[in-house]
Design an enzyme around this catalytic site. Structure first.
Site, mmCIF file in Angstrom:
data_model
loop_
_atom_site.group_PDB
_atom_site.id
_atom_site.type_symbol
_atom_site.label_atom_id
_atom_site.label_comp_id
_atom_site.label_asym_id
_atom_site.label_seq_id
_atom_site.Cartn_x
_atom_site.Cartn_y
_atom_site.Cartn_z
ATOM 1 N N CYS A 18 0.796 -1.221 0.000
ATOM 2 C CA CYS A 18 0.000 0.000 0.000
ATOM 3 C C CYS A 18 0.835 1.282 0.000
ATOM 4 C CB CYS A 18 -0.986 -0.044 1.157
ATOM 5 S SG CYS A 18 -2.063 -1.486 0.971
ATOM 6 N N HIS A 22 -1.928 8.997 4.947
ATOM 7 C CA HIS A 22 -2.233 7.629 4.557
ATOM 8 C C HIS A 22 -3.677 7.342 4.987
ATOM 9 C CE1 HIS A 22 -1.523 3.582 3.289
ATOM 10 N NE2 HIS A 22 -1.791 3.079 4.471
ATOM 11 N N GLU A 80 -0.415 7.323 12.790
ATOM 12 C CA GLU A 80 -0.006 8.386 11.868
ATOM 13 C C GLU A 80 -0.096 9.753 12.543
ATOM 14 O OE1 GLU A 80 -1.998 8.360 8.070
ATOM 15 O OE2 GLU A 80 -0.628 9.867 7.243
ATOM 16 N N LYS A 88 -8.938 8.890 1.259
ATOM 17 C CA LYS A 88 -9.481 7.529 1.328
ATOM 18 C C LYS A 88 -10.903 7.551 1.886
ATOM 19 C CE LYS A 88 -5.152 4.901 1.572
ATOM 20 N NZ LYS A 88 -4.079 5.883 1.802
ATOM 21 N N HIS A 129 -9.609 2.504 0.018
ATOM 22 C CA HIS A 129 -8.169 2.262 -0.049
ATOM 23 C C HIS A 129 -7.869 1.531 -1.351
ATOM 24 C CE1 HIS A 129 -4.138 1.450 0.711
ATOM 25 N NE2 HIS A 129 -4.165 1.127 1.988
ATOM 26 N N PHE A 155 1.842 -2.955 4.575
ATOM 27 C CA PHE A 155 2.189 -4.241 5.170
ATOM 28 C C PHE A 155 3.692 -4.451 4.974
ATOM 29 C CE2 PHE A 155 -1.828 -7.141 5.121
ATOM 30 C CZ PHE A 155 -2.453 -6.258 5.959
#
Lengths: 402, 405, 91
Positions: free
Chosen positions: B162, B295, B306, B327, B332, B391
């Site tokens: 991502c 993000h 974050e 998002k 996402h 990830f």
């Protein structure tokens, strides 16, 4: 931007053994790992890692969540760190200047397929959440970073059979831009039932069960697996920690054929351009190449394309340059192959002799191939990695001299 | 080293394709999230997703047979075409060996894995067709772009999940900066797939109704799909051909948490280092950053980590820098996300507007920054930061600036 | 094996075995009251793994919210028993 990027160590696992010493010994003895498969039944011929017991290097703790790809990569990391005096103890906080770039073609294809299969057969509620992280293509690199506390840049790159050389090139660029101090760069690929089946169905595998790079009667490739990582750093970093450079990355070239994702471009425009660019960026002419480590894998059209590209660049001199094709011994290791060939080039430069092309019988007579080691006298080695997806890469490595 | 600018934008997203439609929808706070139509979700606990609807590959793919390409490749080729058209770069005038492609993805072409298993379940492994495998490795995405437009330069897929879009833009930036390429198409693409959907659903990470990044009652992320491609070239080349310049790429930073495969570092260790590296490489200061594209997935842990990371790096200035998550509208889009967000950043720099975080209702004491709730805002940002986390603990921050002649 | 025949002892052994596997320990190292997070280092991903395995084994569906409250093997056995319809006899 012009700092010299040197290689101060390496880690490798393949069907020829674990660690540089074992790998080198097997390779130069002319051994081959191409044999009837234990993993997929004797009717399949592969170059697989037999009796793979990663626990002896990785320990028992934490190994449960690592799939085959991650285990292969972790063993290579372990070997690379041990061989470069970079070993960190488990209590360490990790080094934010130490990173990794892993080239791979499929990633953990088996984990991805199995996860989807379990959801399909048992229902989405029964998929194992622990297996989900392994379905991302960068999972092996992420797992290795956790296990070895590699806190710097962590990247995974895919360019098919060119992935390994791309990873080395990206690593060299990152170091030149000052984004990391030391990088473990190379490639990894696992063998799994899905790739064996898929390649088999696509007609790329040798029906005769023999891998004969540049052979007149070659009829396809044999799949292998493994991982090779080189320890990359700037000349100054190596000097500061008294690490002895082994070779340096002098040049890299890449070109895409932009024609097909499944057929080699026999006219070899891209392959030729990649070699020319690699030589140009190393600042040398073709006459300075001492040996060639070829990515030829026994493909009818792929090897033909490679010969043409080499002829285009080296012309009449081609028959005088020693050349070897390590895939005859280690199989087609896909995303790892470029890095394995780069490692072979490093060993060849140090020994001033190329390894045998295992089991060579009917090699192209226009090339200086041999089933024995071939001595040469030279500073530079050329490594090639061309794929049927149109990606062509070449790298020039130089024996280390101050 | 050469200065690098963005001169073309192409997006295919759940809220619209082509940057004008996309931008209009973003500023209006339109959501692209709805019931999943790609596959049956009746056996799942959740049912929403952010799919690209009404996508007609034939409109964009001309040199290849569209049905031979996986969906991610189709979306990517479409975004590349839109970006090239937008840039008005005349490819006939370029040395094709110096025009390259750099793309990011999470899953590559996962629909081939789904098909493999579907066939295996219905008819057994013997029925698997031979032509499937070569179309699967994730680097077919940049290869298919190269084939479509005959681009013979560097061609790389960076599948760092991502955060991949930012990685890919970074690589394109490096190649232009070092003079190794003249024009780069850089971005990301992912197709909607049951594989990540099953995984996120099983982790309980998918929201049931909507995506509410940074809201106290946020329930999770919403999987999506899409593609974005940015045209990168040197400032010198852009000026020479009188190209429109959306923004300048100043630098980027990458790091790894080496902490956990799926969970962010609780103190945002890697996120702080990636942002700091991006700012440092860009030769700007923390005080220069005037917008952050978060993000901001909408999961409780991501958004908290974050926010903590931004506060740790920006100190007292943290709450004064607007930070929104698109998002909330797009879901996402996985490997495409940070590339789409980079397009939004370039448009923010170009137009002076910053997009909102929609569905923001109740402030969370653990997320105490300015998230640009619900309404787009005119702030005329000059330097912006685009964050992306993945990830594997992979973190990537990209720094863009307004380009003024 | 029908649900009626599952005893608490069997559930306890099964859960211990599972927790041992997931945390890479021997079953005897997993005491009934050892805290999943503090003592056994079970993170959210591992917890869901236990949940899925238990659901699968006993063909039950424990809601995540309920499972999230489980602190140790003892709690887990109780929750599984409850979802099996209270048929299993307590020790």
């Amino acid at each position: 931007m012009h700092e010299r990027i040197v290689i101060t160590g390496a880690g490798v696992i393949s069907c020829l053994g674990v660690g540089v010493e074992e790998f080198e010994g097997s390779l130069y003895s002319g051994a081959s790992g191409v044999k009837p498969s234990e993993l997929f039944g004797e009717h399949e011929i592969t170059a697989e890692i037999r009796n793979f017991t990663p626990q002896q290097w990785l320990g028992n703790k934490g190994i449960r969540v690592l799939d085959r790809s991650a285990r292969l990569l972790c063993v290579a990391v372990h070997q690379a760190l041990c061989g470069s005096d970079l070993r960190l103890d488990d209590s360490g906080q990790g080094d934010p200047g130490l990173g990794m770039i892993c080239g791979t073609m499929f990633g953990s294809l088996h984990s991805i397929t199995s996860f989807d299969w379990s959801g399909l057969v048992e229902g989405p509620n029964y998929v194992n959440p622990m297996e989900f992280p392994n379905t991302v293509i960068n999972s092996p690199a992420g797992q290795a970073a956790i296990k070895y506390k590699l806190r710097g840049i962590n990247s995974t790159v895919c360019a098919g059979l060119a992935s390994g050389l791309y990873a080395l090139h990206c690593g060299a660029e990152f170091l030149r831009f000052g984004r990391a101090r030391i990088l473990l760069a190379g490639g990894m690929e696992e063998l799994c039932e899905e790739s064996v089946l898929g390649f088999g169905k696509s007609g790329l595998i040798s029906p005769s069960g023999s891998l004969r790079p540049f052979g007149k009667n070659r009829d396809g490739t044999i799949l292998g697996e493994g991982s090779a990582l080189l320890v990359l750093e700037g000349e100054e970093s190596a000097a500061a920690r008294h690490a002895k450079p082994w070779m340096e990355i002098s040049g890299f070239g890449c070109a895409h054929d932009a024609q097909s994702v499944s057929a080699f471009r026999v006219r070899a425009e891209g392959a030729t351009a990649s070699i020319q660019e690699a030589l140009a960026s190393a600042g040398i002419g073709p006459e300075q190449i001492g040996c060639i480590v070829s990515g030829a894998s026994g493909s009818r059209t792929g090897d033909e394309m490679e010969v043409r590209a080499l002829q285009n660049v080296f012309q009449d001199r081609l028959g005088k340059i020693v050349i070897c094709a390590p895939k005859a011994a280690v199989g087609e290791t896909m995303g790892a192959s470029g890095a394995i060939c780069a490692l072979v080039a490093g060993i060849a430069l140090r020994r001033q002799a190329t390894p045998p092309t295992a089991g060579l019988m009917d090699g192209d007579t226009s090339l200086l191939l041999s089933k024995d080691p071939q001595p040469f006298d030279g500073e530079y080695a050329l490594v090639t990695a061309f794929g049927c997806d149109g990606n062509n890469t070449s790298m020039v490595l130089r024996r280390w001299m101050q | 080293m050469r200065r690098v600018v963005i001169t073309g934008l192409g997006v295919v997203t759940p809220i619209g394709s082509g940057w004008r439609n996309f931008w209009e929808a973003l500023l209006a706070g339109k959501s692209g999230i709805g019931p999943v139509t790609s596959f049956d979700t009746s056996s799942f606990p959740v049912h929403i997703g952010a799919e690209v609807r009404d996508f007609v590959p034939e409109q964009y793919i001309h040199r290849q047979t569209p049905e031979n390409l996986g969906r991610a490749s189709q979306l990517a080729v479409a975004a590349a075409l839109l970006a090239l058209q937008d840039s008005e770069a005349n490819l006939a005038r370029y040395d094709r060996h110096r025009v390259g492609v750099s793309m990011g993805t999470t899953s590559g072409e996962p629909l081939f894995v789904e098909r493999y298993n579907n066939i295996r379940k219905a008819d057994g492994l013997k029925a698997i067709p031979g032509e499937m495998l070569p179309k699967y490795p994730c680097n077919v995405i940049p290869s298919n772009i190269a084939i479509e437009f005959e681009l013979r330069g560097p061609n790389l897929m960076i599948p760092t999940a991502c955060a991949a879009g930012n990685y890919a833009i970074g690589y394109g930036f490096d190649l232009i900066r070092a003079g190794r390429a003249d024009l780069m198409l850089a971005g990301g693409a992912d197709a909607f797939s049951r594989i990540p959907y099953m995984g996120f659903a099983r982790l309980g990470a998918i929201a049931r109704e909507r995506c509410q990044p940074f809201d106290k009652n946020r329930q999770g992320m919403v999987p999506g799909e899409g593609a974005a491609v940015l045209v990168l070239e040197s400032l010198e080349a852009a000026v020479r051909r009188e190209a429109q310049v959306y923004a300048e790429v100043l630098g980027y930073g990458l790091s790894c948490d080496s902490h956990h495969m799926t969970a962010a570092h609780p103190q945002g260790d890697g996120a702080v280092r990636a942002m700091a590296m991006a700012i440092d490489e860009s030769k700007v200061g923390i005080e220069d950053i005037d917008y952050i594209s978060a993000h901001g997935t909408g999961t409780p842990t991501n958004d908290r980590a974050e926010s903590i990371a931004v506060r740790a790096l920006f100190g007292n200035r943290a709450g004064k820098v607007p930070m929104s998550s698109i998002k909330s509208m797009l879901g996402h889009t996985m490997g495409a996300a940070s590339a789409i967000e980079a397009v939004a950043c370039a448009l923010a720099l170009r137009t002076g507007m910053i997009p909102p975080t929609i569905n923001y209702e109740e402030p969370d004491p653990e997320c105490d920054l300015d998230y640009v709730p619900n309404q787009a805002r005119e702030t005329h940002p000059r330097v912006v930061l685009n964050n992306a986390y993945a990830f594997g603990g992979n973190n990537a921050s990209l720094c863009l600036a307004r380009y003024a002649v | 094996m029908t649900n009626q025949q599952v005893t608490a002892e069997e559930i306890r052994n099964a859960v211990r075995q599972l927790v041992a596997e997931i945390t890479e320990r021997e079953p005897q190292e997993v005491s009934e009251k050892a805290d999943f997070i503090e003592e056994l280092g079970i993170d959210s991903l591992m917890a869901i793994e236990i949940l899925v395995a238990v659901d699968k084994k006993y063909k039950i569906e424990i809601p995540e919210e309920e499972f999230g409250k489980i602190r140790n093997v003892y709690d887990a056995v109780e929750v599984v028993q409850r979802h099996l319809g209270g048929a299993a006899k307590a020790q």
